[in-house]
Motif scaffolding. Structure first.
Motif, PDB file in Angstrom:
ATOM      1  N   GLY A 142      30.577  52.271  49.261  1.00  0.00           N
ATOM      2  CA  GLY A 142      30.238  52.048  50.711  1.00  0.00           C
ATOM      3  C   GLY A 142      30.204  50.540  50.962  1.00  0.00           C
ATOM      4  O   GLY A 142      30.668  50.221  52.037  1.00  0.00           O
ATOM      5  N   ALA A 143      30.332  49.918  49.644  1.00  0.00           N
ATOM      6  CA  ALA A 143      30.414  48.164  49.931  1.00  0.00           C
ATOM      7  C   ALA A 143      31.978  47.953  49.702  1.00  0.00           C
ATOM      8  O   ALA A 143      32.222  47.082  48.841  1.00  0.00           O
ATOM      9  N   HIS A 144      32.908  48.447  50.596  1.00  0.00           N
ATOM     10  CA  HIS A 144      34.168  48.158  50.716  1.00  0.00           C
ATOM     11  C   HIS A 144      34.289  47.065  51.494  1.00  0.00           C
ATOM     12  O   HIS A 144      34.952  45.828  50.830  1.00  0.00           O
ATOM     13  N   VAL A 145      34.015  47.263  52.488  1.00  0.00           N
ATOM     14  CA  VAL A 145      34.052  45.972  53.674  1.00  0.00           C
ATOM     15  C   VAL A 145      32.734  46.088  54.519  1.00  0.00           C
ATOM     16  O   VAL A 145      32.395  47.376  54.583  1.00  0.00           O
ATOM     17  N   VAL A 146      32.653  45.223  55.135  1.00  0.00           N
ATOM     18  CA  VAL A 146      31.505  45.372  56.346  1.00  0.00           C
ATOM     19  C   VAL A 146      32.182  45.933  57.690  1.00  0.00           C
ATOM     20  O   VAL A 146      33.219  45.480  58.120  1.00  0.00           O
ATOM     21  N   PRO A 147      31.912  47.161  57.913  1.00  0.00           N
ATOM     22  CA  PRO A 147      32.442  47.721  59.148  1.00  0.00           C
ATOM     23  C   PRO A 147      32.265  47.066  60.342  1.00  0.00           C
ATOM     24  O   PRO A 147      31.271  46.146  60.505  1.00  0.00           O
ATOM     25  N   ASP A 148      33.175  47.290  61.188  1.00  0.00           N
ATOM     26  CA  ASP A 148      32.848  46.373  62.502  1.00  0.00           C
ATOM     27  C   ASP A 148      31.991  46.468  63.162  1.00  0.00           C
ATOM     28  O   ASP A 148      31.227  45.443  63.858  1.00  0.00           O
ATOM     29  N   GLU A 149      31.203  47.589  63.415  1.00  0.00           N
ATOM     30  CA  GLU A 149      29.965  47.663  64.089  1.00  0.00           C
ATOM     31  C   GLU A 149      28.734  47.078  63.474  1.00  0.00           C
ATOM     32  O   GLU A 149      27.569  46.943  64.153  1.00  0.00           O
ATOM     33  N   TYR A 150      28.964  46.397  62.231  1.00  0.00           N
ATOM     34  CA  TYR A 150      27.920  45.597  61.581  1.00  0.00           C
ATOM     35  C   TYR A 150      28.413  44.047  61.241  1.00  0.00           C
ATOM     36  O   TYR A 150      27.957  43.500  60.632  1.00  0.00           O
ATOM     37  N   ALA A 151      29.512  43.794  62.076  1.00  0.00           N
ATOM     38  CA  ALA A 151      29.887  42.502  61.831  1.00  0.00           C
ATOM     39  C   ALA A 151      28.831  41.439  62.153  1.00  0.00           C
ATOM     40  O   ALA A 151      28.729  40.369  61.516  1.00  0.00           O
ATOM     41  N   ASP A 152      28.028  41.743  63.145  1.00  0.00           N
ATOM     42  CA  ASP A 152      27.049  40.519  63.344  1.00  0.00           C
ATOM     43  C   ASP A 152      25.955  40.821  62.525  1.00  0.00           C
ATOM     44  O   ASP A 152      25.015  39.691  62.625  1.00  0.00           O
ATOM     45  N   ASP A 153      25.729  41.699  61.856  1.00  0.00           N
ATOM     46  CA  ASP A 153      24.279  41.972  60.972  1.00  0.00           C
ATOM     47  C   ASP A 153      25.116  42.538  59.523  1.00  0.00           C
ATOM     48  O   ASP A 153      24.349  43.797  59.493  1.00  0.00           O
ATOM     49  N   PRO A 154      25.720  41.742  58.850  1.00  0.00           N
ATOM     50  CA  PRO A 154      25.929  42.468  57.376  1.00  0.00           C
ATOM     51  C   PRO A 154      24.588  42.890  56.633  1.00  0.00           C
ATOM     52  O   PRO A 154      24.909  43.794  55.821  1.00  0.00           O
ATOM     53  N   ALA A 155      23.560  42.188  56.935  1.00  0.00           N
ATOM     54  CA  ALA A 155      22.541  42.430  56.329  1.00  0.00           C
ATOM     55  C   ALA A 155      22.056  44.114  56.315  1.00  0.00           C
ATOM     56  O   ALA A 155      21.370  44.498  55.302  1.00  0.00           O
ATOM     57  N   ALA A 156      22.282  44.297  57.567  1.00  0.00           N
ATOM     58  CA  ALA A 156      21.517  45.477  58.057  1.00  0.00           C
ATOM     59  C   ALA A 156      22.589  46.711  57.252  1.00  0.00           C
ATOM     60  O   ALA A 156      22.112  47.703  57.078  1.00  0.00           O
ATOM     61  N   TYR A 157      23.830  46.115  57.065  1.00  0.00           N
ATOM     62  CA  TYR A 157      24.931  46.925  56.472  1.00  0.00           C
ATOM     63  C   TYR A 157      24.396  47.137  54.978  1.00  0.00           C
ATOM     64  O   TYR A 157      24.443  48.342  54.527  1.00  0.00           O
ATOM     65  N   ILE A 158      24.113  46.411  54.416  1.00  0.00           N
ATOM     66  CA  ILE A 158      23.683  46.287  52.777  1.00  0.00           C
ATOM     67  C   ILE A 158      22.479  47.276  52.927  1.00  0.00           C
ATOM     68  O   ILE A 158      22.265  48.141  52.042  1.00  0.00           O
ATOM     69  N   ASP A 159      21.427  47.169  53.723  1.00  0.00           N
ATOM     70  CA  ASP A 159      20.401  48.142  53.699  1.00  0.00           C
ATOM     71  C   ASP A 159      20.871  49.579  53.719  1.00  0.00           C
ATOM     72  O   ASP A 159      20.190  50.259  53.121  1.00  0.00           O
ATOM     73  N   LEU A 160      21.848  49.867  54.588  1.00  0.00           N
ATOM     74  CA  LEU A 160      22.315  51.091  54.751  1.00  0.00           C
ATOM     75  C   LEU A 160      23.128  51.475  53.503  1.00  0.00           C
ATOM     76  O   LEU A 160      22.571  52.631  52.937  1.00  0.00           O
ATOM     77  N   VAL A 161      23.802  50.630  52.750  1.00  0.00           N
ATOM     78  CA  VAL A 161      24.646  51.171  51.720  1.00  0.00           C
ATOM     79  C   VAL A 161      23.756  50.957  50.502  1.00  0.00           C
ATOM     80  O   VAL A 161      23.733  52.150  49.792  1.00  0.00           O
TER      81      VAL A 161
END
Lengths: 390, 390
Positions: free
Chosen positions: A163-182
């Motif tokens: 899941g941690a391949h790249v930060v998808p566009d929809e999380y570009a402004d909040d990468p920390a939230a993407y880490i929480d998801l992953v």
């Protein structure tokens, strides 16, 4: 159980230094072996072979353990041929790299993804690979990562949650939230289908703290860490791999002396992926430096639609010899036993008593021809768990 | 005569700039063509295709003209895998190079030589090559050169007399006597089986005067000149090719500005053989310099047991893109039309009205995949003179 005796190979590579020529490849010049219940139950010289129910003659061909491709990204839709052409022609190209594959993959139905995956697995099997690791990483939503892994799991037990391949566009402004998801809901959905957890630890992808969080969370869910590290420049990925006890650090193109020492001390496999450097016109990793330091080196394809769309381990062997000064023997070992080590497996990557009967029969008298005859499809037959599959 | 309509290719490469996208490749996105009597009798858009007796659907695969491999050395016995391993491992090796293959070839019976040759021709056909030039040059006696060419002639009309490959050991003290043999009795014995005459014009092989004598003598016997030139260092080979009007100067690794100008002015094809540089870890020729000067560039394998034991034109295309900065389109053109030009043929290397129906069907939606997917056996089917042969 029916027993099968195989004889007539010009050269049998066992990867057991205790037999044959005593080299790491353990080459038997006139080797024979007996398969029963999908496993090897006897290996030795033809003249000492026991009786078996069925005999099969290999007509003077060389035989090697099936390749273990420990790094691939095979679940995706679309291709990026236009991006490849632009890159190799020195033209600028801005079509979004990994993100364009993410878009195609999300839009694809399960049937299309499964068909693409099956086609690639058939293709790599025909080239001698009998075990393949497959990563997710082009879904990047809970549902898309989980369905990609579920599809991969139908074809191989070596599935990796990326899941941690790249930060998808929809999380570009909040990468920390993407880490929480992953590390949260996406991990929960994916863990049932994965053996491994991986992260792309690189400038522009995930920094060392994010990468550590992903690997630690995955481990807490029973997944074993591996990592994309030090591909595009120096960085902390290899040190993180050693700190956390990852099975393998993959790419390893830009290493400090401390990185090399750490890999050797921590017994983390360095998985080199020379197809990527070939297809991106980049400098190759320094395999000799790693081998000199006693690091275990694996060779794998990294098959993916962006940086390296090859399924060919034979090409990777030829590149390892041409571009990284590995000997043909070292390259073959790394593509078989090296891959098995990178997957923490001791039942594959070799042909010995107790190993799975996975092997490739070459239209050549020696494994050296894999490098000596680059680009030539030399695989005559492939057997997996004692059954001929090609 | 039965007519056959082929449709359903995702992309048809014709090499006719007058059709399709107007590029040198003349790509038709939904092309159809009609074959009758082994030749193409109609090419165009599927919607305008005429009726035919039989129809064949290509299920979305890309189709290209069959490769024309205009430089190979396929008649020999033995291999030199140990020499390859030593060379790539940086070890000294003194086992005699070409001369060791000469020894094996002289010792081999016709049956063994024919079997080796047939195996290699089958192998290259499976990789999409529909025309191959085959040289002698491992016999180096009157009888051995003649029997090698007679064997080759059974499989291809594009046979090349290369008695002047190296000076054999028995003439080491009197190379002038060997030239007399090559331009006299050996030529007389070989000319009936050859279309071409070739010479290895290089320091350590034949100097420019010897090379000129060989080519002039061959021409007097009805053979057309071609030449191995400027492979290992600067030299007079390319200028000789232009002076004498050779069809092709092959290798062209070390060229002066005057050499490049001469090739362009004399309309001599420069045949590049990047598999050799790959397998000998040597610098690649400068394809862009040749293309910029308007020189016609061909790509071929140079398949031989010493410096390059590949039959794979797809590998040569991938190397041309990776290592010589040719575009995928330029590389494909050079491996098809370029090869045809190097053999002075206008019936092959293209798919148009009047051409031979020689084509390869790829397991890919575009010819770009030949470079984008290196090492992968992408050839699904091969047709020669209107018959499916793979």
């Amino acid at each position: 159980m029916t027993s099968l005796l195989l004889t007539g190979s010009a050269e049998l590579v066992t990867n057991d230094p205790g037999v044959g020529d005593g080299s790491p490849l353990g080459v038997l010049p006139d080797g024979a072996w007996v398969v029963e219940g999908g496993n090897v139950v006897w290996v030795g010289s033809r003249t000492e072979a026991p009786a078996a129910d069925v005999a099969h003659d290999l007509a003077g061909r060389a035989v090697i353990p099936g390749f273990v491709d420990s790094h691939s990204h095979l679940v995706f839709a679309g291709d990026r041929a236009a991006e490849f052409t632009a890159r190799m022609s020195g033209q600028p190209y801005s079509a979004g790299g990994i993100r364009s594959t993410v878009e195609s993959t999300r839009a694809a139905g399960d049937e299309l993804l499964a068909a693409n995956l099956a086609r690639l697995v058939t293709e790599l099997t025909r080239q001698g690979t009998t075990t393949v690791e497959v990563k997710s990483g082009y879904g990047l939503t809970v549902i898309d990562e989980a369905r990609c892994l579920a599809l991969a799991r139908q074809l191989t037990p070596e599935t990796t949650y990326l899941g941690a391949h790249v930060v998808p566009d929809e999380y570009a402004d909040d990468p920390a939230a993407y880490i929480d998801l992953v590390t949260g809901p996406m991990l929960d959905a994916c863990a049932p289908y994965a053996r491994w957890v991986d992260v792309f630890c690189e400038h522009g992808a995930f920094d060392v703290d994010a990468a550590r969080a992903v690997l630690v969370a995955g481990r807490a869910m029973g997944l074993t860490p591996r990592i994309h590290a030090n591909q595009l420049g120096p960085g902390p990925g290899v040190q993180l791999a050693c700190e956390i006890g990852a099975a393998s650090a993959d790419h390893c193109t830009y290493l400090s002396d401390a990185d090399v020492d750490a890999l050797a001390s921590a017994d983390v496999v360095a998985t080199l992926l020379p197809g990527v450097e070939f297809s991106t016109r980049s400098p190759y990793p320094d395999a000799r430096r790693l081998l000199a330091a006693g690091v275990t080196v694996a060779l794998a394809t990294d098959c993916n639609p962006g940086s390296c769309y090859t399924t060919s381990i034979p090409l990777c062997i030829a590149l390892a010899v041409r571009e990284m000064a590995m000997t043909p023997a070292e390259a073959l070992w790394s593509a078989t036993m090296g891959g098995a080590r990178a997957l923490l497996r001791d039942d594959i990557g070799r042909l010995g008593v107790g190993s799975r009967a996975d092997f490739a029969v070459l239209d050549a008298p020696s494994y050296v021809h894999l490098a000596y005859r680059p680009g030539v499809p030399l695989v005559h037959a492939v057997w997996r768990a004692g059954h001929r599959v090609v």
